[in-house]
Design a protein around this motif. Structure first.
Motif, short mmCIF file in Angstrom:
data_model
loop_
_atom_site.label_atom_id
_atom_site.label_comp_id
_atom_site.label_asym_id
_atom_site.label_seq_id
_atom_site.Cartn_x
_atom_site.Cartn_y
_atom_site.Cartn_z
N ASN A 69 29.71 29.95 43.91
CA ASN A 69 30.49 29.07 44.80
C ASN A 69 31.85 28.75 44.21
OD1 ASN A 69 28.61 28.92 46.83
ND2 ASN A 69 27.75 26.95 46.18
N LYS A 70 31.89 28.60 42.89
CA LYS A 70 33.17 28.21 42.28
C LYS A 70 34.01 29.41 41.86
CE LYS A 70 35.42 25.07 39.17
NZ LYS A 70 35.30 23.94 38.26
N TYR A 71 33.35 30.47 41.37
CA TYR A 71 34.08 31.61 40.78
C TYR A 71 33.70 32.92 41.46
CZ TYR A 71 34.89 28.28 37.02
OH TYR A 71 35.25 27.17 36.30
N ASN A 72 33.77 32.96 42.77
CA ASN A 72 33.34 34.16 43.48
C ASN A 72 34.46 35.20 43.48
OD1 ASN A 72 31.84 35.97 44.87
ND2 ASN A 72 31.88 34.86 46.81
N ASN A 73 34.64 35.81 42.31
CA ASN A 73 35.60 36.91 42.14
C ASN A 73 37.04 36.50 42.36
OD1 ASN A 73 35.91 39.58 41.30
ND2 ASN A 73 36.10 40.30 43.40
N LYS A 74 37.31 35.17 42.21
CA LYS A 74 38.70 34.73 42.22
C LYS A 74 38.79 33.41 41.47
CE LYS A 74 38.31 32.44 46.64
NZ LYS A 74 38.51 32.47 48.05
N CYS A 75 39.95 33.16 40.91
CA CYS A 75 40.18 31.91 40.18
C CYS A 75 40.17 30.74 41.17
CB CYS A 75 41.51 32.00 39.44
SG CYS A 75 41.99 30.44 38.68
N PRO A 76 39.40 29.68 40.88
CA PRO A 76 39.36 28.55 41.81
C PRO A 76 40.69 27.78 41.88
CG PRO A 76 38.07 28.06 39.86
CD PRO A 76 38.49 29.49 39.75
N LYS A 77 41.56 27.96 40.88
CA LYS A 77 42.84 27.23 40.92
C LYS A 77 43.92 28.02 41.66
CE LYS A 77 42.18 24.47 36.77
NZ LYS A 77 42.53 24.29 35.36
N CYS A 78 44.15 29.27 41.24
CA CYS A 78 45.25 30.04 41.82
C CYS A 78 44.77 30.99 42.92
CB CYS A 78 45.99 30.81 40.74
SG CYS A 78 45.01 32.13 39.99
N GLN A 79 43.45 31.12 43.07
CA GLN A 79 42.86 31.98 44.12
C GLN A 79 43.18 33.47 43.92
OE1 GLN A 79 40.77 30.42 46.45
NE2 GLN A 79 41.21 28.62 45.21
N GLN A 80 43.55 33.86 42.68
CA GLN A 80 43.93 35.24 42.42
C GLN A 80 42.86 35.94 41.56
OE1 GLN A 80 47.04 36.64 43.58
NE2 GLN A 80 46.90 34.72 44.74
N THR A 81 42.85 37.28 41.65
CA THR A 81 42.03 38.11 40.80
C THR A 81 42.91 39.24 40.26
OG1 THR A 81 40.11 37.69 42.19
CG2 THR A 81 39.95 39.54 40.66
N PRO A 82 43.18 39.31 38.96
CA PRO A 82 42.80 38.35 37.94
C PRO A 82 43.62 37.06 38.05
CG PRO A 82 44.22 40.01 36.97
CD PRO A 82 43.96 40.43 38.39
N CYS A 83 43.16 36.03 37.35
CA CYS A 83 43.82 34.72 37.34
C CYS A 83 45.29 34.88 36.92
CB CYS A 83 43.09 33.82 36.36
SG CYS A 83 43.95 32.28 36.01
N ARG A 84 46.15 34.16 37.63
CA ARG A 84 47.59 34.17 37.28
C ARG A 84 48.08 32.77 36.91
NH1 ARG A 84 49.33 38.46 41.92
NH2 ARG A 84 48.33 40.22 40.90
N CYS A 85 47.13 31.88 36.60
CA CYS A 85 47.52 30.55 36.16
C CYS A 85 48.26 30.66 34.82
CB CYS A 85 46.29 29.66 35.93
SG CYS A 85 45.34 29.29 37.43
N PRO A 86 49.28 29.83 34.61
CA PRO A 86 49.95 29.83 33.30
C PRO A 86 49.02 29.24 32.23
CG PRO A 86 50.79 28.05 34.67
CD PRO A 86 49.85 28.84 35.53
N PHE A 87 49.19 29.71 30.99
CA PHE A 87 48.41 29.12 29.88
C PHE A 87 48.84 27.71 29.65
CE2 PHE A 87 47.11 33.39 28.59
CZ PHE A 87 45.78 33.14 28.29
#
Ligand SMILES: [Zn+2]
Length: 87
Positions: A69-87
């Motif tokens: 539910n939370k991590y279904n093949n995409k980042c829950p914050k940026c909604q991207q695969t792979p995650c593109r959130c800044p460190f």
């Protein structure tokens, strides 16, 4: 894990089971710091997930469903695969 340990986990309770999980996370950290024995590290990963599943069972949480539910093949914050959130 439910079939193996639910009765014992129920007797131990949430707090006791949580404390075991924390201890096992510490042991995993010790193995990671040593970084010399892949088989021992693998066993510590297995212990951590076993205690996590035991705790989820006690809380009546379907861990697989919760993770998907939370991590279904995409980042829950940026909604991207792979995650593109800044460190
Ligand atoms: Zn992200």
């Amino acid at each position: 894990m439910r079939n193996l340990y639910f009765k014992k986990d129920s007797e131990r309770g949430v707090n006791g089971t949580y404390n075991w999980l924390v201890d096992e996370v510490g042991e995993l950290g010790d193995e990671l710091r040593k970084g010399t024995d892949k088989e021992a590290t693998e066993k510590e990963f297995a212990d951590v997930i076993a205690w996590l599943v035991s705790l989820a069972n006690l809380m009546e949480i379907d861990l697989e469903r919760a993770a998907l539910n939370k991590y279904n093949n995409k980042c829950p914050k940026c909604q991207q695969t792979p995650c593109r959130c800044p460190f």
